[in-house]
Design a protein around this motif. Sequence first.
Motif, PDB file in Angstrom:
ATOM      1  N   LEU A 257       0.826  -1.198   0.000  1.00 24.86           N
ATOM      2  CA  LEU A 257       0.000   0.000   0.000  1.00 24.86           C
ATOM      3  C   LEU A 257       0.867   1.259   0.000  1.00 24.86           C
ATOM      4  N   GLU A 258       1.961   1.215   0.707  1.00 27.09           N
ATOM      5  CA  GLU A 258       2.860   2.377   0.797  1.00 27.09           C
ATOM      6  C   GLU A 258       3.436   2.765  -0.562  1.00 27.09           C
ATOM      7  N   VAL A 259       3.744   1.790  -1.405  1.00 29.72           N
ATOM      8  CA  VAL A 259       4.388   2.089  -2.692  1.00 29.72           C
ATOM      9  C   VAL A 259       3.412   2.078  -3.863  1.00 29.72           C
ATOM     10  N   ALA A 260       2.152   1.744  -3.615  1.00 29.49           N
ATOM     11  CA  ALA A 260       1.178   1.619  -4.695  1.00 29.49           C
ATOM     12  C   ALA A 260       0.749   2.979  -5.234  1.00 29.49           C
ATOM     13  N   THR A 261       0.423   3.006  -6.516  1.00 34.49           N
ATOM     14  CA  THR A 261      -0.195   4.161  -7.138  1.00 34.49           C
ATOM     15  C   THR A 261      -1.445   3.674  -7.854  1.00 34.49           C
ATOM     16  N   ILE A 262      -2.418   4.536  -7.941  1.00 34.96           N
ATOM     17  CA  ILE A 262      -3.678   4.179  -8.575  1.00 34.96           C
ATOM     18  C   ILE A 262      -3.660   4.687 -10.014  1.00 34.96           C
ATOM     19  N   ASP A 263      -3.902   3.806 -10.942  1.00 32.73           N
ATOM     20  CA  ASP A 263      -3.982   4.166 -12.355  1.00 32.73           C
ATOM     21  C   ASP A 263      -5.410   4.653 -12.626  1.00 32.73           C
ATOM     22  N   ARG A 264      -5.544   5.923 -12.940  1.00 37.25           N
ATOM     23  CA  ARG A 264      -6.861   6.525 -13.137  1.00 37.25           C
ATOM     24  C   ARG A 264      -7.660   5.815 -14.222  1.00 37.25           C
ATOM     25  N   LYS A 265      -7.024   5.524 -15.344  1.00 36.69           N
ATOM     26  CA  LYS A 265      -7.746   4.881 -16.452  1.00 36.69           C
ATOM     27  C   LYS A 265      -8.226   3.485 -16.076  1.00 36.69           C
ATOM     28  N   LYS A 266      -7.399   2.738 -15.358  1.00 33.68           N
ATOM     29  CA  LYS A 266      -7.808   1.394 -14.943  1.00 33.68           C
ATOM     30  C   LYS A 266      -8.933   1.463 -13.913  1.00 33.68           C
ATOM     31  N   ALA A 267      -8.858   2.424 -12.993  1.00 36.55           N
ATOM     32  CA  ALA A 267      -9.911   2.574 -11.988  1.00 36.55           C
ATOM     33  C   ALA A 267     -11.230   2.944 -12.663  1.00 36.55           C
ATOM     34  N   GLU A 268     -11.186   3.848 -13.635  1.00 35.14           N
ATOM     35  CA  GLU A 268     -12.403   4.238 -14.347  1.00 35.14           C
ATOM     36  C   GLU A 268     -12.951   3.087 -15.182  1.00 35.14           C
ATOM     37  N   ALA A 269     -12.059   2.267 -15.738  1.00 31.12           N
ATOM     38  CA  ALA A 269     -12.507   1.096 -16.499  1.00 31.12           C
ATOM     39  C   ALA A 269     -13.214   0.101 -15.580  1.00 31.12           C
ATOM     40  N   LEU A 270     -12.704  -0.077 -14.369  1.00 30.85           N
ATOM     41  CA  LEU A 270     -13.357  -0.963 -13.401  1.00 30.85           C
ATOM     42  C   LEU A 270     -14.737  -0.422 -13.015  1.00 30.85           C
ATOM     43  N   ALA A 271     -14.839   0.879 -12.866  1.00 31.71           N
ATOM     44  CA  ALA A 271     -16.131   1.483 -12.539  1.00 31.71           C
ATOM     45  C   ALA A 271     -17.099   1.327 -13.709  1.00 31.71           C
ATOM     46  N   GLN A 272     -16.596   1.497 -14.906  1.00 28.19           N
ATOM     47  CA  GLN A 272     -17.430   1.342 -16.104  1.00 28.19           C
ATOM     48  C   GLN A 272     -17.937  -0.096 -16.220  1.00 28.19           C
ATOM     49  N   ALA A 273     -17.111  -1.037 -15.860  1.00 30.31           N
ATOM     50  CA  ALA A 273     -17.482  -2.454 -15.927  1.00 30.31           C
ATOM     51  C   ALA A 273     -18.408  -2.857 -14.773  1.00 30.31           C
ATOM     52  N   GLY A 274     -18.555  -1.983 -13.794  1.00 27.74           N
ATOM     53  CA  GLY A 274     -19.426  -2.289 -12.664  1.00 27.74           C
ATOM     54  C   GLY A 274     -18.718  -2.903 -11.474  1.00 27.74           C
ATOM     55  N   ASP A 275     -17.382  -3.053 -11.560  1.00 30.97           N
ATOM     56  CA  ASP A 275     -16.623  -3.632 -10.450  1.00 30.97           C
ATOM     57  C   ASP A 275     -16.400  -2.637  -9.314  1.00 30.97           C
ATOM     58  N   LEU A 276     -16.464  -1.350  -9.623  1.00 30.26           N
ATOM     59  CA  LEU A 276     -16.352  -0.298  -8.613  1.00 30.26           C
ATOM     60  C   LEU A 276     -17.565   0.611  -8.739  1.00 30.26           C
ATOM     61  N   ASP A 277     -17.997   1.169  -7.628  1.00 32.59           N
ATOM     62  CA  ASP A 277     -19.121   2.104  -7.631  1.00 32.59           C
ATOM     63  C   ASP A 277     -18.648   3.435  -8.225  1.00 32.59           C
ATOM     64  N   LYS A 278     -19.269   3.856  -9.322  1.00 31.05           N
ATOM     65  CA  LYS A 278     -18.856   5.079 -10.020  1.00 31.05           C
ATOM     66  C   LYS A 278     -18.953   6.320  -9.139  1.00 31.05           C
TER      67      LYS A 278
END
Length: 126
Positions: free
Chosen positions: A83-104
């Motif tokens: 968690l300390e070294v992780a970064t969130i990829d915006r495009k991948k996070a938005e793709a997960l939300a688009q697919a329904g895996d994350l709440d938009k």
Amino acid sequence: MMDALDPTQEPTLAELLERYAMLRDTMLGLEAEKEALGVQIKAALQTGEQAETDLYRASLKISRRVEYPVERFREVFGDAAALEVATIDRKKAEALAQAGDLDKDVLRSLSVVKETQALVLQPKTR
């Protein structure tokens, strides 16, 4: 256009914008041509061909980027280190939300917007 013969007169904002637009358009065209030529040259070099001029010799340089697989890193160093070294990829996070895996809506509420200013030229005709 700016009058190169009269250095005592300041150019107008419209003249500055015209010059900026001309330079930008020239650079974009040159960059596109350079990229296309680079693709052709790389392809030829990959087949074993050689290219050189009086001043230059073409060669391929291999770049390597070190990456650490997230799951393996987490297994070895633990959740806290991952968690300390992780970064969130915006495009991948938005793709997960688009697919329904994350709440938009929840994803949107987590977002932080950072503003920067950039000069953008918009064409008048379309």
